[in-house]
Design a protein around this motif. Sequence first.
Motif, PDB file in Angstrom:
ATOM      1  N   THR A  58       0.840  -1.186   0.000  1.00  0.00           N
ATOM      2  CA  THR A  58       0.000   0.000   0.000  1.00  0.00           C
ATOM      3  C   THR A  58       0.881   1.245   0.000  1.00  0.00           C
ATOM      4  O   THR A  58       2.050   1.205   0.400  1.00  0.00           O
ATOM      5  N   TYR A  59       0.287   2.337  -0.441  1.00  0.00           N
ATOM      6  CA  TYR A  59       1.026   3.598  -0.521  1.00  0.00           C
ATOM      7  C   TYR A  59       0.037   4.722  -0.266  1.00  0.00           C
ATOM      8  O   TYR A  59      -1.076   4.693  -0.798  1.00  0.00           O
ATOM      9  N   TYR A  60       0.435   5.694   0.564  1.00  0.00           N
ATOM     10  CA  TYR A  60      -0.459   6.772   0.948  1.00  0.00           C
ATOM     11  C   TYR A  60       0.185   8.135   0.711  1.00  0.00           C
ATOM     12  O   TYR A  60       1.404   8.291   0.842  1.00  0.00           O
ATOM     13  N   ALA A  61      -0.648   9.097   0.412  1.00  0.00           N
ATOM     14  CA  ALA A  61      -0.197  10.479   0.406  1.00  0.00           C
ATOM     15  C   ALA A  61       0.141  10.875   1.832  1.00  0.00           C
ATOM     16  O   ALA A  61      -0.496  10.406   2.786  1.00  0.00           O
ATOM     17  N   ASP A  62       1.112  11.753   1.987  1.00  0.00           N
ATOM     18  CA  ASP A  62       1.561  12.135   3.321  1.00  0.00           C
ATOM     19  C   ASP A  62       0.420  12.707   4.165  1.00  0.00           C
ATOM     20  O   ASP A  62       0.367  12.489   5.377  1.00  0.00           O
ATOM     21  N   PHE A  63      -0.487  13.424   3.531  1.00  0.00           N
ATOM     22  CA  PHE A  63      -1.518  14.113   4.304  1.00  0.00           C
ATOM     23  C   PHE A  63      -2.593  13.169   4.852  1.00  0.00           C
ATOM     24  O   PHE A  63      -3.454  13.592   5.617  1.00  0.00           O
ATOM     25  N   VAL A  64      -2.575  11.882   4.481  1.00  0.00           N
ATOM     26  CA  VAL A  64      -3.548  10.938   5.022  1.00  0.00           C
ATOM     27  C   VAL A  64      -2.913   9.800   5.808  1.00  0.00           C
ATOM     28  O   VAL A  64      -3.635   8.969   6.381  1.00  0.00           O
ATOM     29  N   LYS A  65      -1.599   9.773   5.859  1.00  0.00           N
ATOM     30  CA  LYS A  65      -0.921   8.691   6.568  1.00  0.00           C
ATOM     31  C   LYS A  65      -1.350   8.665   8.040  1.00  0.00           C
ATOM     32  O   LYS A  65      -1.386   9.689   8.700  1.00  0.00           O
ATOM     33  N   GLY A  66      -1.689   7.467   8.482  1.00  0.00           N
ATOM     34  CA  GLY A  66      -2.118   7.306   9.865  1.00  0.00           C
ATOM     35  C   GLY A  66      -3.593   7.568  10.076  1.00  0.00           C
ATOM     36  O   GLY A  66      -4.121   7.278  11.152  1.00  0.00           O
ATOM     37  N   PHE A  68      -6.059   7.318   7.067  1.00  0.00           N
ATOM     38  CA  PHE A  68      -6.825   6.582   6.062  1.00  0.00           C
ATOM     39  C   PHE A  68      -6.203   5.205   5.864  1.00  0.00           C
ATOM     40  O   PHE A  68      -4.985   5.038   5.948  1.00  0.00           O
ATOM     41  N   THR A  69      -7.040   4.226   5.545  1.00  0.00           N
ATOM     42  CA  THR A  69      -6.573   2.874   5.264  1.00  0.00           C
ATOM     43  C   THR A  69      -7.295   2.333   4.043  1.00  0.00           C
ATOM     44  O   THR A  69      -8.533   2.340   3.996  1.00  0.00           O
ATOM     45  N   ILE A  70      -6.515   1.884   3.070  1.00  0.00           N
ATOM     46  CA  ILE A  70      -7.081   1.279   1.873  1.00  0.00           C
ATOM     47  C   ILE A  70      -7.096  -0.239   2.050  1.00  0.00           C
ATOM     48  O   ILE A  70      -6.189  -0.815   2.663  1.00  0.00           O
ATOM     49  N   SER A  71      -8.133  -0.868   1.524  1.00  0.00           N
ATOM     50  CA  SER A  71      -8.243  -2.315   1.617  1.00  0.00           C
ATOM     51  C   SER A  71      -8.931  -2.835   0.367  1.00  0.00           C
ATOM     52  O   SER A  71      -9.558  -2.069  -0.374  1.00  0.00           O
ATOM     53  N   ARG A  72      -8.831  -4.133   0.130  1.00  0.00           N
ATOM     54  CA  ARG A  72      -9.509  -4.701  -1.025  1.00  0.00           C
ATOM     55  C   ARG A  72      -9.931  -6.131  -0.708  1.00  0.00           C
ATOM     56  O   ARG A  72      -9.319  -6.806   0.126  1.00  0.00           O
ATOM     57  N   ASN A  74     -10.664  -9.214  -3.133  1.00  0.00           N
ATOM     58  CA  ASN A  74     -10.692  -9.679  -4.518  1.00  0.00           C
ATOM     59  C   ASN A  74     -11.831 -10.671  -4.764  1.00  0.00           C
ATOM     60  O   ASN A  74     -12.303 -10.805  -5.891  1.00  0.00           O
ATOM     61  N   ALA A  75     -12.263 -11.350  -3.725  1.00  0.00           N
ATOM     62  CA  ALA A  75     -13.367 -12.296  -3.885  1.00  0.00           C
ATOM     63  C   ALA A  75     -14.683 -11.559  -4.134  1.00  0.00           C
ATOM     64  O   ALA A  75     -15.576 -12.088  -4.806  1.00  0.00           O
ATOM     65  N   LYS A  76     -14.793 -10.332  -3.598  1.00  0.00           N
ATOM     66  CA  LYS A  76     -16.025  -9.545  -3.752  1.00  0.00           C
ATOM     67  C   LYS A  76     -15.870  -8.415  -4.755  1.00  0.00           C
ATOM     68  O   LYS A  76     -16.802  -7.641  -4.970  1.00  0.00           O
ATOM     69  N   ASN A  77     -14.691  -8.300  -5.358  1.00  0.00           N
ATOM     70  CA  ASN A  77     -14.437  -7.223  -6.330  1.00  0.00           C
ATOM     71  C   ASN A  77     -14.697  -5.846  -5.737  1.00  0.00           C
ATOM     72  O   ASN A  77     -15.342  -4.992  -6.361  1.00  0.00           O
ATOM     73  N   THR A  78     -14.198  -5.627  -4.537  1.00  0.00           N
ATOM     74  CA  THR A  78     -14.396  -4.337  -3.902  1.00  0.00           C
ATOM     75  C   THR A  78     -13.084  -3.794  -3.339  1.00  0.00           C
ATOM     76  O   THR A  78     -12.171  -4.550  -3.001  1.00  0.00           O
ATOM     77  N   VAL A  79     -13.016  -2.485  -3.259  1.00  0.00           N
ATOM     78  CA  VAL A  79     -11.914  -1.812  -2.597  1.00  0.00           C
ATOM     79  C   VAL A  79     -12.522  -0.760  -1.676  1.00  0.00           C
ATOM     80  O   VAL A  79     -13.532  -0.143  -2.013  1.00  0.00           O
ATOM     81  N   GLY A  80     -11.933  -0.605  -0.509  1.00  0.00           N
ATOM     82  CA  GLY A  80     -12.475   0.331   0.464  1.00  0.00           C
ATOM     83  C   GLY A  80     -11.452   1.374   0.868  1.00  0.00           C
ATOM     84  O   GLY A  80     -10.253   1.216   0.635  1.00  0.00           O
ATOM     85  N   LEU A  81     -11.954   2.449   1.442  1.00  0.00           N
ATOM     86  CA  LEU A  81     -11.091   3.474   2.020  1.00  0.00           C
ATOM     87  C   LEU A  81     -11.704   3.879   3.350  1.00  0.00           C
ATOM     88  O   LEU A  81     -12.755   4.519   3.384  1.00  0.00           O
ATOM     89  N   GLU A  82     -11.075   3.457   4.428  1.00  0.00           N
ATOM     90  CA  GLU A  82     -11.488   3.829   5.778  1.00  0.00           C
ATOM     91  C   GLU A  82     -10.825   5.154   6.116  1.00  0.00           C
ATOM     92  O   GLU A  82      -9.601   5.266   6.070  1.00  0.00           O
ATOM     93  N   MET A  83     -11.652   6.152   6.467  1.00  0.00           N
ATOM     94  CA  MET A  83     -11.138   7.489   6.728  1.00  0.00           C
ATOM     95  C   MET A  83     -11.482   7.874   8.157  1.00  0.00           C
ATOM     96  O   MET A  83     -12.667   7.940   8.525  1.00  0.00           O
TER      97      MET A  83
END
Length: 124
Positions: A58-66, A68-72, A74-83
């Motif tokens: 994973t890779y984050y912009a500095d302004f969201v580190k700590g 935001f969290t990205i997740s995916r 693949n079995a459900k074909n979804t990607v999330g962003l927890e903010m």
Amino acid sequence: QVQLVESGGGLVQAGGSLRLSCAAAGRTFSGYDMGWFRQAPGKEREFVAAMRWSGRSTYYADFVKGRFTISRNNAKNTVGLEMNDLKPEDTAVYYCAAGIGSYSTTQSSRWPSWGQGTQVTVSS
């Protein structure tokens, strides 16, 4: 290409949390790197976070580190962003993006597939 549809945006107070979700249509979703970008009024679209197709990097912009969290899934074909700990400056339209081999770039032009966007508004 893969078709993307975002959901989960809304209005939240500063310090609050939101979870964005992106549903992808396409048989080869698991082969795509996935990313989130955002665009505030009068500003250019900017990179927020990315996850490699394998889910192992994973890779984050500095302004969201700590915050935001990205997740995916693949079995459900979804990607999330927890903010979490949202700030008024996080207010923007958030876009889901997909691309093969796009993980290493924060340039929006290098991501071929885009969703329609979902509005996130953070009040002070």
